[in-house]
Design a protein around this motif. Structure first.
Motif, PDB file in Angstrom:
ATOM      1  N   MET A 199      35.265  26.720 -14.372  1.00 39.11           N
ATOM      2  CA  MET A 199      36.651  27.019 -14.701  1.00 39.11           C
ATOM      3  C   MET A 199      37.567  26.921 -13.485  1.00 39.11           C
ATOM      4  O   MET A 199      38.780  27.025 -13.613  1.00 39.11           O
ATOM      5  CB  MET A 199      36.756  28.425 -15.306  1.00 39.11           C
ATOM      6  CG  MET A 199      36.071  28.578 -16.650  1.00 39.11           C
ATOM      7  SD  MET A 199      36.682  27.422 -17.899  1.00 39.11           S
ATOM      8  CE  MET A 199      38.399  27.879 -18.006  1.00 39.11           C
ATOM      9  N   ARG A 200      36.956  26.743 -12.292  1.00 42.19           N
ATOM     10  CA  ARG A 200      37.722  26.586 -11.049  1.00 42.19           C
ATOM     11  C   ARG A 200      38.587  27.810 -10.782  1.00 42.19           C
ATOM     12  O   ARG A 200      39.779  27.707 -10.493  1.00 42.19           O
ATOM     13  CB  ARG A 200      38.580  25.321 -11.112  1.00 42.19           C
ATOM     14  CG  ARG A 200      37.776  24.049 -11.289  1.00 42.19           C
ATOM     15  CD  ARG A 200      38.644  22.865 -11.607  1.00 42.19           C
ATOM     16  NE  ARG A 200      39.514  22.505 -10.490  1.00 42.19           N
ATOM     17  CZ  ARG A 200      39.176  21.710  -9.466  1.00 42.19           C
ATOM     18  NH1 ARG A 200      37.964  21.164  -9.438  1.00 42.19           N
ATOM     19  NH2 ARG A 200      40.026  21.447  -8.498  1.00 42.19           N
ATOM     20  N   MET A 201      37.964  28.986 -10.878  1.00 41.80           N
ATOM     21  CA  MET A 201      38.684  30.240 -10.670  1.00 41.80           C
ATOM     22  C   MET A 201      37.938  31.115  -9.678  1.00 41.80           C
ATOM     23  O   MET A 201      36.702  31.157  -9.668  1.00 41.80           O
ATOM     24  CB  MET A 201      38.838  30.993 -11.996  1.00 41.80           C
ATOM     25  CG  MET A 201      39.711  30.278 -13.001  1.00 41.80           C
ATOM     26  SD  MET A 201      39.734  31.132 -14.588  1.00 41.80           S
ATOM     27  CE  MET A 201      40.683  29.952 -15.562  1.00 41.80           C
ATOM     28  N   VAL A 236      42.415  35.084  -7.705  1.00 44.43           N
ATOM     29  CA  VAL A 236      43.059  34.573  -6.498  1.00 44.43           C
ATOM     30  C   VAL A 236      43.544  33.161  -6.804  1.00 44.43           C
ATOM     31  O   VAL A 236      42.747  32.288  -7.147  1.00 44.43           O
ATOM     32  CB  VAL A 236      42.074  34.540  -5.305  1.00 44.43           C
ATOM     33  CG1 VAL A 236      42.767  34.003  -4.053  1.00 44.43           C
ATOM     34  CG2 VAL A 236      41.495  35.932  -5.054  1.00 44.43           C
ATOM     35  N   ASN A 237      44.835  32.941  -6.709  1.00 46.83           N
ATOM     36  CA  ASN A 237      45.387  31.622  -7.007  1.00 46.83           C
ATOM     37  C   ASN A 237      45.099  30.657  -5.864  1.00 46.83           C
ATOM     38  O   ASN A 237      45.509  30.895  -4.720  1.00 46.83           O
ATOM     39  CB  ASN A 237      46.899  31.716  -7.246  1.00 46.83           C
ATOM     40  CG  ASN A 237      47.227  32.355  -8.575  1.00 46.83           C
ATOM     41  OD1 ASN A 237      46.616  32.019  -9.587  1.00 46.83           O
ATOM     42  ND2 ASN A 237      48.166  33.273  -8.597  1.00 46.83           N
ATOM     43  N   LEU A 238      44.398  29.585  -6.171  1.00 46.84           N
ATOM     44  CA  LEU A 238      44.073  28.563  -5.184  1.00 46.84           C
ATOM     45  C   LEU A 238      44.668  27.232  -5.609  1.00 46.84           C
ATOM     46  O   LEU A 238      44.707  26.917  -6.798  1.00 46.84           O
ATOM     47  CB  LEU A 238      42.549  28.398  -5.050  1.00 46.84           C
ATOM     48  CG  LEU A 238      41.734  29.611  -4.586  1.00 46.84           C
ATOM     49  CD1 LEU A 238      40.247  29.261  -4.584  1.00 46.84           C
ATOM     50  CD2 LEU A 238      42.162  30.076  -3.198  1.00 46.84           C
ATOM     51  N   THR A 239      45.122  26.460  -4.624  1.00 50.18           N
ATOM     52  CA  THR A 239      45.521  25.092  -4.923  1.00 50.18           C
ATOM     53  C   THR A 239      44.262  24.272  -5.188  1.00 50.18           C
ATOM     54  O   THR A 239      43.141  24.712  -4.910  1.00 50.18           O
ATOM     55  CB  THR A 239      46.291  24.473  -3.758  1.00 50.18           C
ATOM     56  OG1 THR A 239      45.399  24.335  -2.631  1.00 50.18           O
ATOM     57  CG2 THR A 239      47.490  25.333  -3.356  1.00 50.18           C
ATOM     58  N   LEU A 267      36.704  25.468  -0.805  1.00 51.98           N
ATOM     59  CA  LEU A 267      35.868  26.645  -0.998  1.00 51.98           C
ATOM     60  C   LEU A 267      34.573  26.270  -1.705  1.00 51.98           C
ATOM     61  O   LEU A 267      33.494  26.770  -1.345  1.00 51.98           O
ATOM     62  CB  LEU A 267      36.622  27.699  -1.810  1.00 51.98           C
ATOM     63  CG  LEU A 267      35.837  28.963  -2.131  1.00 51.98           C
ATOM     64  CD1 LEU A 267      35.382  29.669  -0.859  1.00 51.98           C
ATOM     65  CD2 LEU A 267      36.661  29.910  -3.006  1.00 51.98           C
ATOM     66  N   ARG A 268      34.658  25.391  -2.688  1.00 47.30           N
ATOM     67  CA  ARG A 268      33.447  24.957  -3.386  1.00 47.30           C
ATOM     68  C   ARG A 268      32.471  24.303  -2.415  1.00 47.30           C
ATOM     69  O   ARG A 268      31.261  24.526  -2.484  1.00 47.30           O
ATOM     70  CB  ARG A 268      33.808  23.993  -4.506  1.00 47.30           C
ATOM     71  CG  ARG A 268      32.602  23.499  -5.316  1.00 47.30           C
ATOM     72  CD  ARG A 268      33.043  22.612  -6.464  1.00 47.30           C
ATOM     73  NE  ARG A 268      33.780  21.450  -5.973  1.00 47.30           N
ATOM     74  CZ  ARG A 268      34.505  20.655  -6.735  1.00 47.30           C
ATOM     75  NH1 ARG A 268      34.622  20.898  -8.034  1.00 47.30           N
ATOM     76  NH2 ARG A 268      35.135  19.616  -6.225  1.00 47.30           N
ATOM     77  N   GLN A 274      44.030  23.635   5.557  1.00 43.32           N
ATOM     78  CA  GLN A 274      43.448  24.192   4.338  1.00 43.32           C
ATOM     79  C   GLN A 274      42.512  25.351   4.662  1.00 43.32           C
ATOM     80  O   GLN A 274      42.476  26.353   3.948  1.00 43.32           O
ATOM     81  CB  GLN A 274      42.684  23.103   3.561  1.00 43.32           C
ATOM     82  CG  GLN A 274      43.551  21.993   3.017  1.00 43.32           C
ATOM     83  CD  GLN A 274      44.239  22.372   1.706  1.00 43.32           C
ATOM     84  OE1 GLN A 274      44.388  23.542   1.400  1.00 43.32           O
ATOM     85  NE2 GLN A 274      44.677  21.379   0.962  1.00 43.32           N
ATOM     86  N   VAL A 275      41.741  25.221   5.722  1.00 40.62           N
ATOM     87  CA  VAL A 275      40.838  26.310   6.127  1.00 40.62           C
ATOM     88  C   VAL A 275      41.650  27.553   6.465  1.00 40.62           C
ATOM     89  O   VAL A 275      41.297  28.679   6.076  1.00 40.62           O
ATOM     90  CB  VAL A 275      39.965  25.884   7.323  1.00 40.62           C
ATOM     91  CG1 VAL A 275      39.262  27.096   7.938  1.00 40.62           C
ATOM     92  CG2 VAL A 275      38.930  24.857   6.903  1.00 40.62           C
TER      93      VAL A 275
END
Length: 252
Positions: free
Chosen positions: A161-163, A172-175, A182-183, A217-218
């Motif tokens: 679900m990419r959450m 946590v809202n991620l772009t 993160l994945r 991004q990090v």
């Protein structure tokens, strides 16, 4: 009537009740694109007017509205044939969530919420209703919707679900780029990854020149993981080599 119903959303009618016109448009447009039939109401009075002339399978109901709030409106949505209700609230405390669920809501989401999560919750609620099952406040997502989940340092990430959820179970809202990064870390924990490796692992179809943004991004990902608020060093910089994701990652 289709016996198999390959797309359960096609005939499903959803009413979005929120005093914010921008949120109404956003949710309505997103759900329309996923095959639902939607209508909107700016307040509980409009909601009841629409319910008087049309049938709806589910209502997405905002809690914080002027004059009459969502919890008061929820009381009027009782009965055997009442539509399912998912509450939305900018006040995401446990007390408000429990009150909403005890009053008959099927689920409760804190605002702002990711439209993808709302979509997943809607489908779960509708499937549960179709099977005649009761809601479970302690487990808003049905077991059949649990996909590839990983846990680290109190966080939970749903890979399908990419959450991402923090230790307090808040989303946590991620772009898209932050999630892919993160994945990559979660799938290769406790290993030093070079910037080139991170680029390969996290690259998406729309990620031209993404390598130049790895460090940025990090930095953003660290901030969202709470490292600057005392959450510990989850992503360690290894000089002249790359980055190391320090937590132990568990499945499930």
């Amino acid at each position: 009537m289709n016996a198999i119903m390959p797309n359960m959303d096609l005939a499903t009618r959803i009413l979005i009740v929120d005093d914010d016109p921008g949120i109404r448009r956003l949710i309505s447009s997103f759900l329309d694109k996923h095959g639902f039939q939607t209508a909107t109401a700016a307040n509980p009075i409009e909601m009841r007017e629409k319910l008087a002339v049309d049938h709806y399978d589910l209502i997405v109901l905002d809690v914080m509205m002027p004059r009459e709030d969502g919890l008061t409106a929820l009381r009027s949505l009782q009965g055997r044939d009442a539509p399912a209700v998912i509450m939305l609230s900018a006040v995401g405390s446990d007390v408000d969530r429990i009150v909403g669920l005890e009053m008959g809501a099927e689920d409760y989401l804190a605002k702002p919420c990711n439209p993808r999560e709302l979509l997943a919750r809607i489908r779960t609620v509708l499937r549960r209703r179709e099977k005649g099952g009761a809601r479970s406040p302690a487990a808003p997502a049905a077991a059949e919707d649990v996909h590839d989940q990983r846990r680290f340092q109190g966080f939970r990430i749903d890979m399908d679900m990419r959450m991402l959820y923090d230790p307090d179970d808040r989303m946590v809202n991620l772009t898209d780029g932050e999630f892919r990064l993160l994945r990559a870390f979660v799938e290769h924990p406790r290993r030093v990854l070079t910037r080139d490796q991170l680029l390969d692992y996290a690259r998406g179809e729309d990620s031209d020149h993404y390598d130049r943004a790895i460090d940025v991004q990090v930095s953003r990902l660290r901030r969202k993981l709470g490292e600057t608020r005392g959450g510990g060093e989850l992503i360690r910089t290894v000089r002249n080599e790359g980055y190391l994701f320090t937590p132990t990652v568990a499945k499930g």
